[in-house]
Design an enzyme around this catalytic site. Structure first.
Site, PDB file in Angstrom:
ATOM      1  N   GLY A 185       0.763  -1.235   0.000  1.00 45.64           N
ATOM      2  CA  GLY A 185       0.000   0.000   0.000  1.00 45.64           C
ATOM      3  C   GLY A 185       0.791   1.280   0.000  1.00 45.64           C
ATOM      4  N   THR A 218      -7.733   1.538  -6.923  1.00 51.68           N
ATOM      5  CA  THR A 218      -7.067   0.235  -6.859  1.00 51.68           C
ATOM      6  C   THR A 218      -7.498  -0.597  -5.652  1.00 51.68           C
ATOM      7  OG1 THR A 218      -5.180   1.045  -8.108  1.00 51.68           O
ATOM      8  CG2 THR A 218      -4.829  -0.916  -6.788  1.00 51.68           C
ATOM      9  N   GLY A 266       2.559   2.419  -2.510  1.00 52.50           N
ATOM     10  CA  GLY A 266       2.587   3.012  -3.840  1.00 52.50           C
ATOM     11  C   GLY A 266       3.687   2.488  -4.736  1.00 52.50           C
ATOM     12  N   LYS A 267       4.106   1.238  -4.517  1.00 47.02           N
ATOM     13  CA  LYS A 267       5.177   0.670  -5.347  1.00 47.02           C
ATOM     14  C   LYS A 267       4.791   0.642  -6.825  1.00 47.02           C
ATOM     15  CE  LYS A 267       5.297  -3.263  -3.173  1.00 47.02           C
ATOM     16  NZ  LYS A 267       4.317  -2.968  -2.120  1.00 47.02           N
ATOM     17  N   THR A 268       3.557   0.200  -7.101  1.00 47.93           N
ATOM     18  CA  THR A 268       3.150   0.057  -8.500  1.00 47.93           C
ATOM     19  C   THR A 268       3.085   1.403  -9.200  1.00 47.93           C
ATOM     20  OG1 THR A 268       1.909  -1.962  -8.018  1.00 47.93           O
ATOM     21  CG2 THR A 268       1.325  -0.777 -10.026  1.00 47.93           C
ATOM     22  N   SER A 269       2.444   2.400  -8.584  1.00 49.11           N
ATOM     23  CA  SER A 269       2.342   3.711  -9.227  1.00 49.11           C
ATOM     24  C   SER A 269       3.716   4.345  -9.399  1.00 49.11           C
ATOM     25  CB  SER A 269       1.409   4.631  -8.428  1.00 49.11           C
ATOM     26  OG  SER A 269       1.842   4.754  -7.092  1.00 49.11           O
ATOM     27  N   ASP A 275       3.889  -9.454  -8.221  1.00 46.99           N
ATOM     28  CA  ASP A 275       2.922  -9.458  -7.125  1.00 46.99           C
ATOM     29  C   ASP A 275       1.761 -10.387  -7.467  1.00 46.99           C
ATOM     30  OD1 ASP A 275       1.061  -8.880  -5.139  1.00 46.99           O
ATOM     31  OD2 ASP A 275       1.559  -6.754  -5.103  1.00 46.99           O
TER      32      ASP A 275
END
Length: 582
Positions: free
Chosen positions: A18, A501, A20-23, A45
């Protein structure tokens, strides 16, 4: 530019769920692509939302991202990887061995451990074999939450130790069968991770104490693996010099305090800071704002839109308390506040006179840190994987080992050294904890979604493994799935945030639970700025952004729904948790 400044070919984003790794990995990839580079983003993931952030349907082969020349992405699908891995191991024996033997092999490859091995197998092909990504200047790995990532990173040494210490020939644990020939590839993967000329590991954190503590734990554990080429990215920093708004002041002060108390070794890392963005980070337009936050439009309104809001948690807790006993499980995407919600419910049930056990299966184990006060009738426990493995190993050796000859004992000990043993041991503890709900309340702060589902799906695989090594099954395990499927005994609460998300991820979780025969009791929308009472213009803009997601949950997805506001007082200790149940 506020994003990580690095020129290495491989970038590895990791951190607490949560944060914000992906963004952040997507924004970094987009920035590199817009600078003329060919970039591949890879998600490892199990609960990936890479498709949603980039606005494209992804598979296991690189897919070009529309509207972003030079940028491609792929998902490593652990289930698909496990299916392919399983077929690769079994196919050579079809038509040669009897049908019963083939069925036995397939069963040995059906557990959660196979999924993990197969995912790492795919990951290693991309990292350990440069030819696999030769078309790209940069390869960015958007990794799973920290505990899962570290498990993947340590698998090569664990498997290598297991294989080299084998004394009984081929293990009867199926997943190990194909690993010997992969040792060189795995070694190359670890070598590349630790090579600062090729790889940078970006530790992503929010400006929050728990996230920074997790980042420090990750930093230390990576350093022990020889991976010291790290930097820190602080994501979503909200900062105001002074404000009359209580929520804005508290949010800004909480961030300042967290950063001021950052562990010293973490503070020594090269760092970058990405500011708070009120409109979310889904889609290329939002990602470009992360790259150039100075281009954001000014915020003018200090009022919130009008929309009916769901009630708070108190009504749900009253209903649960009325049963007198049972299990409460908080489930959802990492970083949505499952731990705080679980702890608040446990405190509320205890204050209503219940006997309550608050426990976690989360490898990151934040429950004890969240609940730092004592409440009569409430005890806090943790399912500790190391202890459970040691206890399980001792029990198996005592029961099954005494009747074996030297060769048989060697093979049994070999099986028990396998990392798969941890899944079995933790599953037993999970079942044992759920059983305590017969005599009181058990509140389980569960692991992030993917791991939770693996636990729930592990019943049959567990049964096969335990029958092989021990010859019996505890009654608590036998009764686990019936208990989880009994709505009078188990109350599953899906926790989410009022954002794109987390809501979409929670919707997928609800579908997974339905396939497992489990119906959620309620949804909890956590940390709503819309419900907080803030009048800060930037936070009001974020509150307006929440409306469609609150409506989606309350009107379409949830049988029952509770909404928790963002609270000025942090949900730590009894004093901070009590206001959550209103």
């Amino acid at each position: 530019m506020a994003l990580p400044n690095t020129n290495t070919r491989y970038l590895f984003f990791t951190g607490k769920g949560g944060v914000g790794k992906t963004s952040l990995s997507c924004a970094t990839g987009l920035a590199l692509a817009e600078a003329g580079r060919q970039v591949l983003i890879v998600s490892t993931d199990p609960a990936s939302n890479l498709d949603e952030v980039l606005g494209v349907t992804l598979g296991q082969a690189p897919t070009a991202v529309p509207g972003a020349p030079g940028l491609s992405a792929l998902n490593i699908d652990p289930e698909a990887a496990a299916h392919a891995y399983r077929e690769r191991m079994v196919a050579p024996y079809r038509g040669i061995l009897p049908a019963a033997a083939i069925q036995s092999m397939e069963e040995q490859f059906s557990g959660a451990c196979t999924v993990e091995i197969a995912a790492f197998d795919e990951f290693s092909k991309l990292l350990g074999d440069p030819a696999a990504t030769a078309a790209f200047d940069h390869v960015i790995f958007d990794t799973a939450p920290t505990g899962h990532t570290l498990r993947l990173l340590t698998l090569p040494s664990a498997w290598d130790e297991f294989i080299s210490s084998s004394t009984g020939g081929a293990s009867c644990l199926g997943p190990l069968a194909g690993l010997e020939k992969q040792k060189a590839l795995y070694a190359a993967s670890v070598a590349r991770l630790s090579n600062s000329a090729e790889t940078t590991v970006i530790l992503v954190s929010r400006p929050e104490t728990s996230a920074l503590r997790e980042a420090e734990r990750t930093r230390g554990e990576l350093a022990e693996l020889g991976i010291c080429n790290q930097m820190l990215a602080i994501n979503g920093l909200f900062a105001v010099a002074q404000s009359k708004d209580r929520i804005a002041t508290a949010m800004s002060q909480r961030a300042r305090d967290a950063l001021a108390g950052m562990p010293s070794k973490l503070a020594e890392l090269p760092a970058c800071t990405i500011p708070f963005l009120p409109r979310g980070t889904v889609g290329l337009e939002a990602l470009r704002l992360m790259i150039h936050p100075e281009t954001a439009s000014p915020t003018l309104s200090n009022s919130m839109p009008s929309t009916p809001l769901p009630p708070g948690l108190a009504g749900l807790v009253d209903e649960i308390a009325g049963a007198g006993h049972g299990v409460v499980m908080t489930m959802g995407k990492g970083g949505v506040g499952k731990t705080s919600v679980a702890a608040a419910i446990a405190v509320a049930l205890a204050r209503r006179g219940g006997k309550v056990v608050l426990s976690t299966t989360d490898p990151a184990a934040h429950v004890a840190a969240t609940l730092d006060g004592a409440v009569p009738g409430l005890s806090v426990t943790r399912i500790d994987p190391r202890k459970e493995v040691a206890d399980y190993t001792a029990e198996v050796l005592a029961k099954a080992g005494k009747s074996l000859d030297a060769g048989g004992l060697a093979m049994l000990e070999e099986d028990l050294r396998s990392p798969c043993t941890e899944e079995i041991a933790v599953f037993r503890a999970f079942a044992r904890t759920v059983e305590e709900g017969r005599d009181g309340f058990v509140v389980l702060d569960t692991a992030p979604t993917g791991h939770t589902i693996l636990l729930l799906d592990a019943a049959e695989a567990y049964h096969r493994e335990v029958m092989r090594t021990q010859g019996d099954m505890p009654e608590s395990v036998r009764q686990l799935l019936p208990r989880l499927r009994d709505p009078a005994f188990t109350h599953v609460l899906i926790v989410t945030l009022p954002e794109a998300t987390p809501v979409h991820e929670a919707e997928r979780l609800q579908g997974d639970l339905a396939r497992a025969g489990i119906t959620p009791y309620a949804w909890v929308i956590n940390q709503s700025l819309l419900a907080s009472g803030t009048t800060d213009p930037l936070l009001c803009q974020r509150g307006s952004y929440e409306v469609p997601f609150i409506r989606r949950v309350a009107d379409d997805l949830a049988r029952r729904c509770a909404l928790l506001p963002w609270l000025a007082e942090a949900p730590v200790g009894v004093a901070g948790l009590v206001p959550m149940v209103r």
